[in-house]
Design a protein around this motif. Structure first.
Motif, PDB file in Angstrom:
ATOM      1  N   ASN A  81      49.314  12.244  23.779  1.00 28.86           N
ATOM      2  CA  ASN A  81      50.074  11.743  22.481  1.00 28.86           C
ATOM      3  C   ASN A  81      49.193  11.411  21.426  1.00 28.86           C
ATOM      4  OD1 ASN A  81      52.675  11.109  21.684  1.00 28.86           O
ATOM      5  ND2 ASN A  81      52.620   8.891  21.991  1.00 28.86           N
ATOM      6  N   ARG A  82      48.199  12.337  21.014  1.00 32.72           N
ATOM      7  CA  ARG A  82      47.469  12.239  19.765  1.00 32.72           C
ATOM      8  C   ARG A  82      47.828  13.044  19.009  1.00 32.72           C
ATOM      9  NH1 ARG A  82      42.434   9.302  20.650  1.00 32.72           N
ATOM     10  NH2 ARG A  82      42.185   9.923  18.471  1.00 32.72           N
ATOM     11  N   VAL A  83      48.154  12.786  17.907  1.00 33.82           N
ATOM     12  CA  VAL A  83      48.773  13.507  16.499  1.00 33.82           C
ATOM     13  C   VAL A  83      47.540  14.749  16.158  1.00 33.82           C
ATOM     14  CG1 VAL A  83      48.114  11.956  14.585  1.00 33.82           C
ATOM     15  CG2 VAL A  83      50.146  13.691  14.391  1.00 33.82           C
ATOM     16  N   GLU A  84      46.440  14.146  16.422  1.00 27.56           N
ATOM     17  CA  GLU A  84      45.367  15.053  15.859  1.00 27.56           C
ATOM     18  C   GLU A  84      45.354  16.563  16.742  1.00 27.56           C
ATOM     19  OE1 GLU A  84      43.604  11.097  15.718  1.00 27.56           O
ATOM     20  OE2 GLU A  84      44.747  12.191  17.061  1.00 27.56           O
ATOM     21  N   GLY A  85      46.212  16.760  17.844  1.00 32.67           N
ATOM     22  CA  GLY A  85      46.219  17.947  18.613  1.00 32.67           C
ATOM     23  C   GLY A  85      47.152  18.849  17.580  1.00 32.67           C
ATOM     24  N   ALA A  86      48.082  18.416  16.831  1.00 29.72           N
ATOM     25  CA  ALA A  86      49.102  19.190  16.170  1.00 29.72           C
ATOM     26  C   ALA A  86      47.886  19.875  15.042  1.00 29.72           C
ATOM     27  CB  ALA A  86      50.129  18.386  15.419  1.00 29.72           C
ATOM     28  N   TRP A  87      47.103  19.033  14.502  1.00 29.91           N
ATOM     29  CA  TRP A  87      46.166  19.686  13.419  1.00 29.91           C
ATOM     30  C   TRP A  87      45.335  20.833  14.280  1.00 29.91           C
ATOM     31  CZ3 TRP A  87      46.482  19.209   8.400  1.00 29.91           C
ATOM     32  CH2 TRP A  87      47.549  18.163   7.942  1.00 29.91           C
ATOM     33  N   ALA A  88      44.970  20.421  15.469  1.00 29.98           N
ATOM     34  CA  ALA A  88      44.078  21.365  16.265  1.00 29.98           C
ATOM     35  C   ALA A  88      44.776  23.024  16.474  1.00 29.98           C
ATOM     36  CB  ALA A  88      43.374  20.909  17.375  1.00 29.98           C
ATOM     37  N   LEU A 123      51.318  30.327  12.359  1.00 29.03           N
ATOM     38  CA  LEU A 123      50.958  29.223  11.168  1.00 29.03           C
ATOM     39  C   LEU A 123      51.775  28.506  10.394  1.00 29.03           C
ATOM     40  CD1 LEU A 123      48.269  28.482   9.745  1.00 29.03           C
ATOM     41  CD2 LEU A 123      48.359  30.574   8.679  1.00 29.03           C
ATOM     42  N   ILE A 124      52.969  29.305   9.818  1.00 32.93           N
ATOM     43  CA  ILE A 124      53.940  28.938   8.939  1.00 32.93           C
ATOM     44  C   ILE A 124      54.648  27.778   9.799  1.00 32.93           C
ATOM     45  CG2 ILE A 124      55.950  29.535   7.621  1.00 32.93           C
ATOM     46  CD1 ILE A 124      54.805  32.078   7.351  1.00 32.93           C
ATOM     47  N   GLY A 125      55.068  27.986  11.027  1.00 33.22           N
ATOM     48  CA  GLY A 125      55.712  26.972  11.704  1.00 33.22           C
ATOM     49  C   GLY A 125      55.135  25.947  11.779  1.00 33.22           C
ATOM     50  N   ASN A 126      53.642  25.813  12.283  1.00 31.11           N
ATOM     51  CA  ASN A 126      52.906  24.783  12.490  1.00 31.11           C
ATOM     52  C   ASN A 126      52.890  24.158  10.986  1.00 31.11           C
ATOM     53  OD1 ASN A 126      52.499  25.347  14.966  1.00 31.11           O
ATOM     54  ND2 ASN A 126      50.512  26.246  14.752  1.00 31.11           N
ATOM     55  N   GLY A 127      52.677  24.671  10.140  1.00 33.36           N
ATOM     56  CA  GLY A 127      52.442  23.966   8.763  1.00 33.36           C
ATOM     57  C   GLY A 127      53.904  23.208   8.489  1.00 33.36           C
ATOM     58  N   LEU A 128      55.142  23.918   8.681  1.00 31.47           N
ATOM     59  CA  LEU A 128      56.292  23.301   8.333  1.00 31.47           C
ATOM     60  C   LEU A 128      56.382  22.094   9.162  1.00 31.47           C
ATOM     61  CD1 LEU A 128      58.540  26.451   8.300  1.00 31.47           C
ATOM     62  CD2 LEU A 128      57.909  24.909   6.199  1.00 31.47           C
ATOM     63  N   MET A 129      55.903  21.984  10.472  1.00 28.83           N
ATOM     64  CA  MET A 129      55.979  20.879  11.651  1.00 28.83           C
ATOM     65  C   MET A 129      55.073  19.738  10.836  1.00 28.83           C
ATOM     66  SD  MET A 129      57.151  19.895  14.344  1.00 28.83           S
ATOM     67  CE  MET A 129      56.810  18.654  15.803  1.00 28.83           C
ATOM     68  N   LEU A 130      53.894  20.003  10.551  1.00 27.43           N
ATOM     69  CA  LEU A 130      53.011  19.133   9.890  1.00 27.43           C
ATOM     70  C   LEU A 130      53.555  18.219   8.700  1.00 27.43           C
ATOM     71  CD1 LEU A 130      49.271  20.670  10.313  1.00 27.43           C
ATOM     72  CD2 LEU A 130      50.507  18.774  11.725  1.00 27.43           C
ATOM     73  N   ALA A 131      54.308  19.278   7.940  1.00 29.29           N
ATOM     74  CA  ALA A 131      54.990  18.762   6.625  1.00 29.29           C
ATOM     75  C   ALA A 131      56.195  18.128   6.952  1.00 29.29           C
ATOM     76  CB  ALA A 131      55.450  20.113   5.975  1.00 29.29           C
ATOM     77  N   VAL A 132      56.669  17.895   8.509  1.00 29.99           N
ATOM     78  CA  VAL A 132      57.845  17.152   8.732  1.00 29.99           C
ATOM     79  C   VAL A 132      59.026  17.699   7.942  1.00 29.99           C
ATOM     80  CG1 VAL A 132      58.949  14.919   9.057  1.00 29.99           C
ATOM     81  CG2 VAL A 132      56.493  15.208   8.348  1.00 29.99           C
ATOM     82  N   THR A 133      59.059  19.177   8.134  1.00 25.35           N
ATOM     83  CA  THR A 133      60.283  20.113   7.639  1.00 25.35           C
ATOM     84  C   THR A 133      61.202  19.822   8.788  1.00 25.35           C
ATOM     85  OG1 THR A 133      58.499  21.346   6.618  1.00 25.35           O
ATOM     86  CG2 THR A 133      60.785  22.276   6.575  1.00 25.35           C
ATOM     87  N   ASP A 134      62.326  20.451   8.385  1.00 31.00           N
ATOM     88  CA  ASP A 134      63.687  20.563   9.396  1.00 31.00           C
ATOM     89  C   ASP A 134      63.272  21.386  10.652  1.00 31.00           C
ATOM     90  OD1 ASP A 134      66.259  20.504  10.349  1.00 31.00           O
ATOM     91  OD2 ASP A 134      66.499  22.612   9.581  1.00 31.00           O
ATOM     92  N   THR A 135      63.611  20.633  11.703  1.00 32.71           N
ATOM     93  CA  THR A 135      63.014  21.206  13.094  1.00 32.71           C
ATOM     94  C   THR A 135      63.671  22.445  13.383  1.00 32.71           C
ATOM     95  OG1 THR A 135      62.937  18.995  14.046  1.00 32.71           O
ATOM     96  CG2 THR A 135      62.966  20.636  15.525  1.00 32.71           C
ATOM     97  N   ASN A 136      64.671  23.159  12.732  1.00 31.00           N
ATOM     98  CA  ASN A 136      65.380  24.301  12.905  1.00 31.00           C
ATOM     99  C   ASN A 136      64.169  25.357  12.228  1.00 31.00           C
ATOM    100  OD1 ASN A 136      67.588  23.321  14.152  1.00 31.00           O
ATOM    101  ND2 ASN A 136      68.585  22.676  12.237  1.00 31.00           N
ATOM    102  N   ALA A 137      63.890  25.013  11.150  1.00 27.68           N
ATOM    103  CA  ALA A 137      63.101  25.988  10.524  1.00 27.68           C
ATOM    104  C   ALA A 137      61.646  26.046  11.348  1.00 27.68           C
ATOM    105  CB  ALA A 137      62.705  25.625   9.124  1.00 27.68           C
ATOM    106  N   GLY A 181      65.433  36.445   7.475  1.00 24.63           N
ATOM    107  CA  GLY A 181      66.305  35.444   7.895  1.00 24.63           C
ATOM    108  C   GLY A 181      65.534  34.103   8.270  1.00 24.63           C
ATOM    109  N   LEU A 182      64.395  34.028   8.358  1.00 26.70           N
ATOM    110  CA  LEU A 182      63.484  32.940   8.666  1.00 26.70           C
ATOM    111  C   LEU A 182      63.183  32.315   7.316  1.00 26.70           C
ATOM    112  CD1 LEU A 182      61.075  34.268  11.112  1.00 26.70           C
ATOM    113  CD2 LEU A 182      62.450  32.482  11.480  1.00 26.70           C
ATOM    114  N   ALA A 183      62.865  33.075   6.287  1.00 28.22           N
ATOM    115  CA  ALA A 183      62.650  32.554   4.964  1.00 28.22           C
ATOM    116  C   ALA A 183      63.701  32.071   4.323  1.00 28.22           C
ATOM    117  CB  ALA A 183      62.028  33.775   4.177  1.00 28.22           C
TER     118      ALA A 183
END
Length: 346
Positions: A81-88, A123-137, A181-183
């Motif tokens: 449960n360490r958020v640093e893992g998302a960056w790694a 990489l794009i999906g991970n970047g969106l996750m870190l940016a707290v974007t809509d989970t669907n995207a 479709g993703l974009a």
């Protein structure tokens, strides 16, 4: 170093799967991080890490091993449960994209370019996750990473099969439409391209012919063809749901692809990848059909539960899927022989 991830797989899979089952309501011993970061751990830490191992072996440059290292370290941090893992894990996706671009430069073929595109989706999906974007995207790009990676590997092998010139052009068009479709965040277009990709693979994949064989070739073909069938079902569920989350078919839209398609590919491709990456010989046995059967039964339970609105059936199906994966790992361990491989499966 290339064998270490496979030695850690049982524990990593158990914690990640346990987190997913706990999210469905099953009281299993797991970690808070496994529950909170289930998708990130499975897609990025497990599948992303293993894909990065395969690419590092192919690239034959020392720095390529930083990608799987970052992915597995990230998974361990997220399980704690360490958020640093998302960056790694995001770093791992950036490194994998660089590695696949290197492979494309060394071997400029459509399938190597598609591998790079798939890594970029991660990489794009991970970047969106870190940016707290809509989970669907986020989920859309993550799923595309796995689907396009598998499609690229099958595209490479499809070169062994005679096919019309328009087939490769159709494949490129499907891929571009999926990226569009993703974009544009259009679930209907993503669903349509998943369906078309499944049809393309069913039509041109070598598995159509190896299914007529015996032993290992037939087993791999059964895995592949069952996976293509679940990709069709996942596309239909996504189309009916209209989104990745929040609808009646959300569980099926995701897991028909991530479990039915991706895990079936793992079961089939492990026959080739494990010996090539680790040097361990894997002796084929009909017992390998058992985890594949459990996987299908679990998915059918999830399908029935989704259509009937019966949550207990979905939970039962998820449990069977988890058991299938653990049985596959146990069977593979039991059939491993150390030494220089003469063939993929013996």
């Amino acid at each position: 170093m290339n064998r270490l991830p496979f030695l850690l797989l049982p524990a990593l899979f158990y914690l990640a799967i346990g987190g997913g089952l706990a999210r469905l309501g099953l009281a299993l011993p797991t970690t808070l991080g496994a529950m909170a970061w289930h998708g990130f751990v499975m897609i990025g830490g497990v599948f992303g890490g293993l894909i990065a191992v395969e690419r590092a072996v192919a690239a034959k440059v020392p720095w390529a091993w930083l990608a799987p290292l970052a992915a597995f370290v990230g998974a361990a941090l997220l399980l704690a449960n360490r958020v640093e893992g998302a960056w790694a894990i995001t770093l791992a996706s950036a490194l994998l994209t660089a590695v696949t671009l290197l492979l494309w430069r060394k071997q400029p073929q459509p399938f190597t370019l598609l591998l790079a595109v798939a890594a970029a989706c991660w990489l794009i999906g991970n970047g969106l996750m870190l940016a707290v974007t809509d989970t669907n995207a986020v989920l859309g790009w993550w799923v595309a990473f796995l689907v396009l990676t598998i499609a690229a590997e099958r595209l490479e092998l499809s070169r062994l099969m005679p096919k019309p010139r328009r087939a490769e052009a159709a494949f490129v068009a499907i891929t571009l439409a999926m990226l569009a479709g993703l974009a544009l965040a259009q679930a209907w277009l993503i669903a349509a391209t998943q369906l078309l990709l499944a049809v393309w693979l069913l039509r041109f994949d070598v598995a159509r012919h190896t299914i007529k064989g015996r032993g290992l070739p037939r087993y791999i073909a059964v895995c592949l063809l069952s996976g293509y069938g679940w990709l069709v079902i996942g596309a239909a569920a996504l189309w009916a749901n209209g989104n990745y989350l929040g609808g009646r078919f959300d569980d099926l839209a995701l897991h028909a692809v991530l479990v039915g398609f991706v895990m079936a590919m793992v079961f089939g491709h492990a026959a080739i990848i494990l010996p090539a990456v680790t040097g361990w010989r894997l002796r084929y046995h009909a017992l390998f059909y058992l985890p594949l059967l459990l996987l299908q039964l679990g998915l059918l339970c999830r399908l029935a539960g989704t259509l009937a609105g019966f949550h207990a059936a979905i939970v039962t199906g998820a449990g069977l899927n988890g058991i299938a994966l653990l049985v596959f790992i146990a069977t593979a361990i039991a059939r491993v022989q150390r030494g220089r491989p003469r063939t993929a499966f013996q």
